[in-house]
Write a protein that holds these residues in place. Sequence first.
Motif, mmCIF file in Angstrom:
data_model
loop_
_atom_site.group_PDB
_atom_site.id
_atom_site.type_symbol
_atom_site.label_atom_id
_atom_site.label_comp_id
_atom_site.label_asym_id
_atom_site.label_seq_id
_atom_site.Cartn_x
_atom_site.Cartn_y
_atom_site.Cartn_z
ATOM 1 N N PHE A 123 56.476 85.020 -23.710
ATOM 2 C CA PHE A 123 55.643 86.092 -23.164
ATOM 3 C C PHE A 123 56.284 86.678 -21.916
ATOM 4 C CE2 PHE A 123 52.856 82.826 -25.049
ATOM 5 C CZ PHE A 123 52.297 83.564 -26.086
ATOM 6 N N ARG A 181 51.803 90.349 -17.927
ATOM 7 C CA ARG A 181 50.429 89.856 -17.820
ATOM 8 C C ARG A 181 50.141 88.737 -18.819
ATOM 9 N NH1 ARG A 181 45.857 94.323 -17.466
ATOM 10 N NH2 ARG A 181 47.131 94.714 -15.598
ATOM 11 N N LYS A 182 50.735 88.803 -20.012
ATOM 12 C CA LYS A 182 50.487 87.765 -21.022
ATOM 13 C C LYS A 182 50.958 86.399 -20.531
ATOM 14 C CE LYS A 182 50.453 90.527 -25.268
ATOM 15 N NZ LYS A 182 51.097 90.745 -26.595
ATOM 16 N N GLU A 183 52.129 86.379 -19.895
ATOM 17 C CA GLU A 183 52.633 85.107 -19.373
ATOM 18 C C GLU A 183 51.712 84.568 -18.287
ATOM 19 O OE1 GLU A 183 56.824 83.120 -17.783
ATOM 20 O OE2 GLU A 183 56.587 85.300 -17.820
ATOM 21 N N THR A 184 51.210 85.462 -17.441
ATOM 22 C CA THR A 184 50.281 85.054 -16.388
ATOM 23 C C THR A 184 49.012 84.451 -16.978
ATOM 24 O OG1 THR A 184 51.091 86.817 -14.933
ATOM 25 C CG2 THR A 184 48.979 85.826 -14.371
ATOM 26 N N VAL A 185 48.465 85.102 -17.995
ATOM 27 C CA VAL A 185 47.215 84.648 -18.600
ATOM 28 C C VAL A 185 47.394 83.277 -19.257
ATOM 29 C CG1 VAL A 185 45.539 85.094 -20.450
ATOM 30 C CG2 VAL A 185 46.264 86.954 -18.941
ATOM 31 N N VAL A 186 48.469 83.122 -20.028
ATOM 32 C CA VAL A 186 48.702 81.846 -20.705
ATOM 33 C C VAL A 186 48.982 80.737 -19.685
ATOM 34 C CG1 VAL A 186 50.155 80.594 -22.348
ATOM 35 C CG2 VAL A 186 49.534 82.972 -22.800
#
Length: 253
Positions: free
Chosen positions: A129, A132-137
């Motif tokens: 990711f 933002r996706k990496e942050t969320v995961v």
Amino acid sequence: MLELVIVALASLLAGFVDAVVGGGGLVLVPALFSVFPQAAPATLFGTNKGASVWGTAWSTVQYARRVSLNWQALLPAAAVALLGSFAGAWTVTLISADFLRRALPLILLAVLIYTLLRKDLGRVHAPRFAGRKETVVAAAIGFTIGFYDGFFGPGTGSFFVFLFVRLLGYDFLHASATAKLMNVGTNIAALSLFAMKGHVWWHIALVMAVTNVLGSLIGTRMALARGAGFVRGMFVCVVGALILKTGWDAFLR
């Protein structure tokens, strides 16, 4: 003096193990309980955190100088892990964590088997990711394992490493570096709670902190020099030891 020397040496080894792959509590907590059998468990856990937080922080700084981390994604995740640890510590005051004692060795066994079967797991750094996706995961991992750390605790570093490898696509070296950042947050949360309750022997914790940082320095340098394969091997050894320890506590003690 002899007691202080023993726990200081245990803290040195714990700092080394923690710096490479996590799991230093597997060394230091039993040593504290063995040397101070009459002490309140909360005091020994608090003293452990009072020492280990310094080694973890030092290790995080050393990794940050040599390993490229996505700070924009991971710093918010570390903050969420801190909040998760607080939430877990609060929850354990309401309900018992005993049900996890029997489940934990089985969960760790599944993690170990999966890692051994996937020979290529964590050998190549290929993040899945970005943005933002990496942050969320990463934040979801941080809160979940942070909550577990506050609620129960054993194997926290190993769970962080495994999930960063499996879900985010990190290699074991980057996963270990990221786990240190998360652990700083969860350790600060736990230490704050123990300190507010007066459950830290600071005179012992400070001595152990010095040797913990030294062990952390040695472990970090070895991990950086030998790479992801070495960290993976240490991960397998630590998880195996955790299975034996938690299995003994859950079913044989």
